[in-house]
Design a protein around this motif. Structure first.
Motif, short mmCIF file in Angstrom:
data_model
loop_
_atom_site.label_atom_id
_atom_site.label_comp_id
_atom_site.label_asym_id
_atom_site.label_seq_id
_atom_site.Cartn_x
_atom_site.Cartn_y
_atom_site.Cartn_z
N TYR A 236 0.83 -1.20 0.00
CA TYR A 236 0.00 0.00 0.00
C TYR A 236 0.86 1.25 0.00
N TYR A 237 1.85 1.31 0.90
CA TYR A 237 2.66 2.53 1.00
C TYR A 237 3.56 2.72 -0.21
N ARG A 238 4.01 1.63 -0.83
CA ARG A 238 4.78 1.78 -2.06
C ARG A 238 3.92 2.34 -3.18
N ALA A 239 2.64 1.94 -3.22
CA ALA A 239 1.74 2.41 -4.28
C ALA A 239 1.18 3.80 -4.00
N GLU A 242 2.13 6.96 -6.03
CA GLU A 242 1.95 6.90 -7.48
C GLU A 242 0.62 7.48 -7.93
N GLY A 243 -0.34 7.62 -7.01
CA GLY A 243 -1.66 8.08 -7.39
C GLY A 243 -2.43 6.98 -8.11
N GLY A 244 -3.61 7.32 -8.62
CA GLY A 244 -4.43 6.34 -9.31
C GLY A 244 -5.09 5.38 -8.35
N PRO A 245 -5.72 4.34 -8.89
CA PRO A 245 -6.53 3.45 -8.06
C PRO A 245 -5.76 2.37 -7.31
N GLU A 246 -4.46 2.19 -7.57
CA GLU A 246 -3.77 1.01 -7.07
C GLU A 246 -3.75 0.92 -5.55
N SER A 247 -3.44 2.01 -4.86
CA SER A 247 -3.38 1.93 -3.40
C SER A 247 -4.76 1.65 -2.82
N THR A 292 -12.68 4.54 -13.07
CA THR A 292 -11.25 4.76 -12.84
C THR A 292 -10.53 3.49 -12.41
N GLY A 293 -11.21 2.35 -12.51
CA GLY A 293 -10.57 1.08 -12.21
C GLY A 293 -10.56 0.70 -10.75
N THR A 438 -6.59 8.41 1.02
CA THR A 438 -6.91 7.88 -0.30
C THR A 438 -8.29 8.33 -0.67
N TRP A 439 -8.63 8.29 -1.93
CA TRP A 439 -9.93 8.78 -2.42
C TRP A 439 -11.04 7.84 -2.00
#
Length: 443
Positions: A236-239, A242-247, A292-293, A438-439
């Protein structure tokens, strides 16, 4: 809004006045093994109170096995030990809740959760230990707390394996328990501490697999779960930067996987109640999150377990007050929640119901994508649906805080509470955490 639509809303509305008015929802739940209960904000007393009443009925009338919440595993494990009357645990769960330190502490350290966990302790004291109802955290944030917990467990129960945990500890040690520092450093070394974490997790999974019966293996299960949190938090913290949906997706998949492990731990016939924000328990495919995935716990549970019965219950209100903060890590305060935006779901329900509370139980539908709007019913049309996180700025209501939603596809039932009140924290809170949001903001 056309009068015919108001009439349809009124016809679908079931009065929500006391616990017996939840009977239609209990009928809808039936033999379902998963009931996910939402909230439109983390700082509203009424959402907690309705979830409390419904959860007590699920435990007493339908034999639900545990409550799983949007909280950290180590903190919630301490609450679990108190509510199941484990030897040496505090008799009053409110003492444990008041000791929560991770911001936002008011999510669980409040008078409504204290009232529920005290009831749960009294309920459990009448049962044999193997039938007592648990209380667990599903979230992914507690990287350092879980690492310390793994080390402590291994030193006490399996000293030969301490070296594996120390390797992970030494890798994280330079970042002084600051997740943002680790995330920045991981950009330069993409592997980060992943190899050490996975090595530790692999060993603890193997140990947990040899642990024996569920009733006697909580210590081994908790150690394995803390290792799972460590792995999830590291990803989680690595992602995160980066933004986007991954985290977001890492977090919701982790919470869903944790729920699956808890069901397996509790054995055949186990049943789970989940308390999380609407953005987690609702089906993301019925919102613009899917565009947005992004996935959600509710979506993943439907995809994995619909045959075992999954019921998603959303919540919302038109206006009121809420506990939130102006910025992540800020000092929380009671804020006014302004009347919902014109044309939003909450606005439509407020106008049709003249401010009364109501329960809506939707017909079973086969989920389709894109959302199946245009069926002629208001709950199959897309409307903005308010979502308030731990960070909230009422002045920006016109610009954000609304998730486009097809209500009857996002949830199986919905509680409209119209005007709601802020919860009461157990202790004064200060800005302490450097965790990232996070969003949508902080949910």
């Amino acid at each position: 809004m056309p009068g015919t639509e108001q009439t349809r809303i009124r016809r679908a509305a079931l009065p929500l006045t006391d616990q017996t008015s939840l009977d239609p929802l209990m009928d809808r739940i039936g033999d379902a093994r998963y009931v996910l209960l939402g909230e439109a904000s983390h700082g509203t007393a009424d959402y907690y109170q309705v979830r409390d009443v419904l959860t007590r009925r699920l435990i007493e009338e339908k034999g639900f096995s545990f409550v799983a919440v949007e909280g950290d595993w180590p903190d919630c494990q301490a609450v679990h030990c108190s509510v199941v009357a484990a030897p040496g645990a505090p008799e009053d769960p409110a003492r444990v809740l008041a000791d929560f330190r991770r911001w936002p502490t008011w999510m669980w350290g409040n008078t409504d959760v204290a009232a529920f966990t005290r009831w749960l302790r009294r309920h459990n004291e009448q049962l044999p230990p193997e039938r007592r109802v648990g209380f667990y955290g599903l979230d992914v944030y507690s990287l350092w707390e879980s690492l310390h917990a793994v080390l402590e467990h291994l030193r006490e129960h399996d000293p030969e394996r301490v070296d594996d945990a120390l390797e992970a500890y030494r890798c994280f040690e330079p970042y002084a328990e600051d997740p943002e520092s680790y995330a920045v450093a991981a950009r330069l070394a993409p592997e980060g501490c992943e190899p050490q974490v996975l090595s530790l997790l692999t060993e603890l999974r193997r140990t947990a697999g040899r642990a024996g019966s569920p009733d006697g293996s909580l210590a081994e299960f908790a150690a394995r779960q803390n290792a799972e949190v460590l792995a999830g938090a590291e990803r989680y913290y690595r992602a995160m930067l980066e933004g986007g949906p991954e985290s977001w997706n890492i977090r919701d998949r982790h919470m869903t996987d944790t729920l699956d492990r808890l069901m397996e731990h509790h054995g055949p016939g186990a049943k789970a109640v989940v308390w999380e924000h609407n953005t987690h328990i609702g089906d993301a495919r019925a919102t613009d999150m899917a565009d947005t995935g992004m996935v959600s716990v509710g979506q993943l549970m439907r995809e994995r377990h619909m045959g075992k019965g999954v019921v998603l219950v959303g919540f919302g209100s038109y206006s009121g007050t809420v506990v939130a903060a102006d910025a992540w890590g800020g000092v929380p305060r009671v804020m006014d929640v302004p009347p919902a935006r014109t044309g939003s779901l909450e606005d439509l329900l407020h106008a049709a119901l003249s401010g009364e509370r109501a329960l809506f139980v939707f017909p079973h539908v086969q989920f389709q994508r894109p959302p199946t709007s245009g069926r002629g019913e208001w709950f199959h049309e897309e409307h903005g649906h308010r979502a308030i996180g731990v960070v909230y700025r009422p002045g920006y209501e016109r610009l954000g805080n609304y998730v486009p939603t097809v209500l009857a596809e996002r949830y199986d039932a919905f509680c409209h509470l119209d005007r709601t009140r802020a919860l009461t924290p157990l202790r004064p809170m200060a800005a302490e955490s450097r965790e990232q949001q996070t969003w949508p903001a902080g949910v």
